[in-house]
Design a protein around this motif. Structure first.
Motif, PDB file in Angstrom:
ATOM      1  N   VAL A 335      30.977 111.739  28.462  1.00 41.97           N
ATOM      2  CA  VAL A 335      30.896 110.282  28.362  1.00 41.97           C
ATOM      3  C   VAL A 335      29.828 109.750  29.318  1.00 41.97           C
ATOM      4  O   VAL A 335      28.998 108.907  28.954  1.00 41.97           O
ATOM      5  N   ALA A 336      29.811 110.254  30.555  1.00 44.24           N
ATOM      6  CA  ALA A 336      28.799 109.829  31.527  1.00 44.24           C
ATOM      7  C   ALA A 336      27.402 110.268  31.092  1.00 44.24           C
ATOM      8  O   ALA A 336      26.430 109.518  31.250  1.00 44.24           O
ATOM      9  N   GLN A 337      27.294 111.475  30.562  1.00 40.97           N
ATOM     10  CA  GLN A 337      25.992 112.007  30.147  1.00 40.97           C
ATOM     11  C   GLN A 337      25.412 111.234  28.975  1.00 40.97           C
ATOM     12  O   GLN A 337      24.210 110.970  28.914  1.00 40.97           O
ATOM     13  N   ILE A 338      26.264 110.817  28.047  1.00 37.22           N
ATOM     14  CA  ILE A 338      25.791 110.123  26.845  1.00 37.22           C
ATOM     15  C   ILE A 338      25.546 108.639  27.115  1.00 37.22           C
ATOM     16  O   ILE A 338      24.538 108.078  26.692  1.00 37.22           O
ATOM     17  N   PHE A 339      26.451 107.994  27.851  1.00 39.11           N
ATOM     18  CA  PHE A 339      26.411 106.534  27.975  1.00 39.11           C
ATOM     19  C   PHE A 339      26.095 106.022  29.373  1.00 39.11           C
ATOM     20  O   PHE A 339      25.944 104.813  29.566  1.00 39.11           O
ATOM     21  N   GLY A 340      26.001 106.911  30.388  1.00 38.96           N
ATOM     22  CA  GLY A 340      25.748 106.471  31.745  1.00 38.96           C
ATOM     23  C   GLY A 340      27.033 106.152  32.488  1.00 38.96           C
ATOM     24  O   GLY A 340      28.125 106.243  31.942  1.00 38.96           O
ATOM     25  N   VAL A 341      26.896 105.756  33.774  1.00 37.03           N
ATOM     26  CA  VAL A 341      28.077 105.590  34.634  1.00 37.03           C
ATOM     27  C   VAL A 341      28.435 104.136  34.925  1.00 37.03           C
ATOM     28  O   VAL A 341      29.433 103.872  35.582  1.00 37.03           O
ATOM     29  N   ARG A 342      27.642 103.188  34.438  1.00 36.97           N
ATOM     30  CA  ARG A 342      27.908 101.781  34.778  1.00 36.97           C
ATOM     31  C   ARG A 342      29.315 101.364  34.350  1.00 36.97           C
ATOM     32  O   ARG A 342      30.031 100.682  35.098  1.00 36.97           O
ATOM     33  N   HIS A 343      29.730 101.770  33.152  1.00 34.74           N
ATOM     34  CA  HIS A 343      31.052 101.419  32.634  1.00 34.74           C
ATOM     35  C   HIS A 343      31.871 102.685  32.366  1.00 34.74           C
ATOM     36  O   HIS A 343      32.644 102.742  31.414  1.00 34.74           O
ATOM     37  N   LEU A 344      31.711 103.656  33.244  1.00 34.29           N
ATOM     38  CA  LEU A 344      32.352 104.948  33.008  1.00 34.29           C
ATOM     39  C   LEU A 344      33.874 104.833  32.939  1.00 34.29           C
ATOM     40  O   LEU A 344      34.509 105.420  32.062  1.00 34.29           O
ATOM     41  N   SER A 345      34.488 104.089  33.862  1.00 31.94           N
ATOM     42  CA  SER A 345      35.946 103.975  33.851  1.00 31.94           C
ATOM     43  C   SER A 345      36.443 103.280  32.589  1.00 31.94           C
ATOM     44  O   SER A 345      37.486 103.650  32.035  1.00 31.94           O
ATOM     45  N   ALA A 346      35.714 102.265  32.117  1.00 31.72           N
ATOM     46  CA  ALA A 346      36.133 101.559  30.902  1.00 31.72           C
ATOM     47  C   ALA A 346      35.987 102.451  29.673  1.00 31.72           C
ATOM     48  O   ALA A 346      36.907 102.549  28.843  1.00 31.72           O
ATOM     49  N   LEU A 347      34.826 103.111  29.521  1.00 35.39           N
ATOM     50  CA  LEU A 347      34.607 103.955  28.346  1.00 35.39           C
ATOM     51  C   LEU A 347      35.494 105.195  28.379  1.00 35.39           C
ATOM     52  O   LEU A 347      36.050 105.606  27.353  1.00 35.39           O
ATOM     53  N   PRO A 396      30.060 119.129  16.240  1.00 38.49           N
ATOM     54  CA  PRO A 396      28.909 118.253  15.960  1.00 38.49           C
ATOM     55  C   PRO A 396      28.603 117.209  17.037  1.00 38.49           C
ATOM     56  O   PRO A 396      27.705 116.379  16.835  1.00 38.49           O
ATOM     57  N   VAL A 397      29.295 117.210  18.151  1.00 40.34           N
ATOM     58  CA  VAL A 397      29.018 116.225  19.206  1.00 40.34           C
ATOM     59  C   VAL A 397      27.575 116.372  19.692  1.00 40.34           C
ATOM     60  O   VAL A 397      27.093 117.483  19.945  1.00 40.34           O
ATOM     61  N   ARG A 398      26.887 115.245  19.850  1.00 41.63           N
ATOM     62  CA  ARG A 398      25.506 115.253  20.356  1.00 41.63           C
ATOM     63  C   ARG A 398      25.538 114.899  21.835  1.00 41.63           C
ATOM     64  O   ARG A 398      26.013 113.829  22.232  1.00 41.63           O
ATOM     65  N   GLU A 399      25.022 115.794  22.660  1.00 40.31           N
ATOM     66  CA  GLU A 399      25.162 115.663  24.113  1.00 40.31           C
ATOM     67  C   GLU A 399      24.085 114.817  24.784  1.00 40.31           C
ATOM     68  O   GLU A 399      24.240 114.437  25.945  1.00 40.31           O
ATOM     69  N   GLY A 400      22.992 114.530  24.097  1.00 45.76           N
ATOM     70  CA  GLY A 400      21.897 113.807  24.729  1.00 45.76           C
ATOM     71  C   GLY A 400      22.236 112.356  25.006  1.00 45.76           C
ATOM     72  O   GLY A 400      23.075 111.754  24.318  1.00 45.76           O
ATOM     73  N   PRO A 401      21.614 111.754  26.031  1.00 46.82           N
ATOM     74  CA  PRO A 401      21.836 110.332  26.314  1.00 46.82           C
ATOM     75  C   PRO A 401      21.423 109.459  25.130  1.00 46.82           C
ATOM     76  O   PRO A 401      20.486 109.792  24.396  1.00 46.82           O
ATOM     77  N   VAL A 402      22.139 108.357  24.938  1.00 55.15           N
ATOM     78  CA  VAL A 402      21.760 107.432  23.878  1.00 55.15           C
ATOM     79  C   VAL A 402      20.394 106.841  24.201  1.00 55.15           C
ATOM     80  O   VAL A 402      20.034 106.646  25.367  1.00 55.15           O
ATOM     81  N   ILE A 403      19.642 106.565  23.168  1.00 55.36           N
ATOM     82  CA  ILE A 403      18.310 105.970  23.333  1.00 55.36           C
ATOM     83  C   ILE A 403      18.444 104.468  23.180  1.00 55.36           C
ATOM     84  O   ILE A 403      18.926 103.971  22.172  1.00 55.36           O
TER      85      ILE A 403
END
Length: 411
Positions: A335-347, A396-403
């Motif tokens: 979750v942190a790798q794909i979306f970052g840590v700003r809203h990590l606890s919420a996501l 099929p999960v994609r591990e790269g950060p969202v663009i």
């Protein structure tokens, strides 16, 4: 020297980061250790209050569901205001819930204490809130390992607290035992200082505002697949943690074997959580999740196929313990790798909600199945099928950060 409140350079971790990791691990040790002992109360509480396993399972299931339902909101609050305040509030509600359960005269009182109050409290004193704080304090390449260390804390608590709870139940009664366990939970209050502190004000480069981040995640197929996998994890953990001691007693083994099995799950998950987290810092997290769920299916199948004995029960507990919460650092790391840590606890809180829906069904349906059939066989078989489903879901999960665009909207 780097500022103690900021992430350390890639070469190591700051003193502040280590304080957060270690105090966070102890908080999870206490909160999860006490919670993992609840399966030991099924028989004495059921006999004393004259409630059946379906009812007790429903109470634990409600605890799991409420834990999950409130987690995204508690996580978002911690992202904005800090983990320390949340942990103190959660510990106080946890204490009150144990006291209400200890004085319960019927199933309704037990539901209020064990089910509602403990369920709500757990959202503030366990993984999502603590890992959110830790995730912002460590560099990305150290994050999954740090998550593994904190997660191992929950297992260490299980290893320490479950045998202690069984000893207390043997020496005292279940009501006094709950008051003693409440004393352990009270230690979370001073420990919350270690994860205290308001997160730094975000800038545009830190990621999307909360509403946009939620929309981005909820429309991302990989996020949906992570939710599905964590649902299965919750089903397994709640079913085994709540019903394994009773299952072993039903099959003719002693209560000591049931307690020892839960303790072994905790002991081997100390190594498992740390190792899966360490491996996730160096290898594909989705590949490791795929392997972990596949091994769960194999472990349950072998347990059912071999003749049951004290040795086979303890071997299963050790094996399943190694696979128990390795999903936590890997899933939160993704979750942190794909979306970052700003809203990590919420996501991560939303993913954890999926986990707790699975936990609700695992704890409750096992009790329903036993009361209808006198056996847990159907739930064991369902658990194998769910493990296979989770294995396939992670492929099929994609591990790269969202663009994202170079600019993002302001809060």
């Amino acid at each position: 020297m780097p500022d103690a409140a900021s992430p350390a350079p890639a070469s190591g971790l700051s003193r502040r980061a280590w304080i957060m990791i270690l105090t966070g691990a102890v908080i999870v040790t206490l909160s999860m250790g006490v919670r993992q002992s609840f399966g030991l109360f099924l028989r004495p509480v059921g006999l004393d209050l004259e409630i059946d396993r379906q009812t007790f399972g429903l109470i634990i299931a409600a605890q799991n569901l409420l834990f999950g339902l409130i987690q995204p909101f508690v996580g978002a609050w911690a992202d904005k205001h800090g983990a320390g305040k949340v942990a103190v509030g959660g510990a106080l509600v946890y204490l009150a819930g144990l006291a209400v359960a200890a004085t319960a005269a019927n199933a309704l009182g037990l539901m209020l204490g064990f089910g509602v109050m403990v369920g709500l409290s757990m959202a503030g004193v366990t993984f999502v809130v603590v890992l959110g704080a830790v995730g912002r304090a460590v560099p990305p390449e150290k994050r999954t390992l740090a998550f593994g260390i904190v997660t191992a804390g929950g297992s260490f608590g299980q290893f320490l607290v479950v045998p202690a709870a069984q000893g207390l139940l043997d020496a005292l009664d279940w009501r006094l035992t709950l008051f003693v366990l409440g004393g352990m939970v009270a230690l979370i209050i001073p420990l919350a200082l270690g994860v205290a502190g308001k997160p730094p004000a975000p800038s545009a480069r830190d990621g999307l505002p909360l509403k946009a981040a939620l929309k981005e995640a909820l429309t991302n197929p990989s996020y949906a697949l992570l939710n599905l996998g964590f649902f299965v994890c919750g089903f397994h953990v709640a079913f085994v943690g709540t019903h394994l001691p009773a299952y072993l007693r039903d099959m003719g083994l002693s209560g000591g074997i049931g307690a020892a099995s839960l303790a072994l799950i905790g002991l081997f998950n100390i190594a498992g959580s740390w190792l899966w987290g360490a491996w996730g810092s160096k290898a594909s997290k989705k590949g490791l999740l795929t392997l972990l769920y596949a091994l769960r299916a194999v472990a349950i199948a072998v347990f059912l196929l071999v003749p049951l004995s004290p040795a086979s029960a303890l071997i299963f507990a050790a094996t399943f313990g190694f696979l128990w919460l390795g999903t936590v650092p890997l899933t939160n790391g993704l979750v942190a790798q794909i979306f970052g840590v700003r809203h990590l606890s919420a996501l991560a809180g939303i993913v954890f909600l999926s986990h707790q829906v699975g936990a609700f069904l695992g704890a409750w349906l096992a009790g329903v199945a036993f009361d209808l059939t006198g056996s847990y066989t159907a739930i064991w078989i369902i658990s194998i099928g769910l493990a296979v489903m989770a294995t396939l879901a992670n492929v099929p999960v994609r591990e790269g950060p969202v663009i994202r665009p170079s600019t993002v909207p302001a809060e």
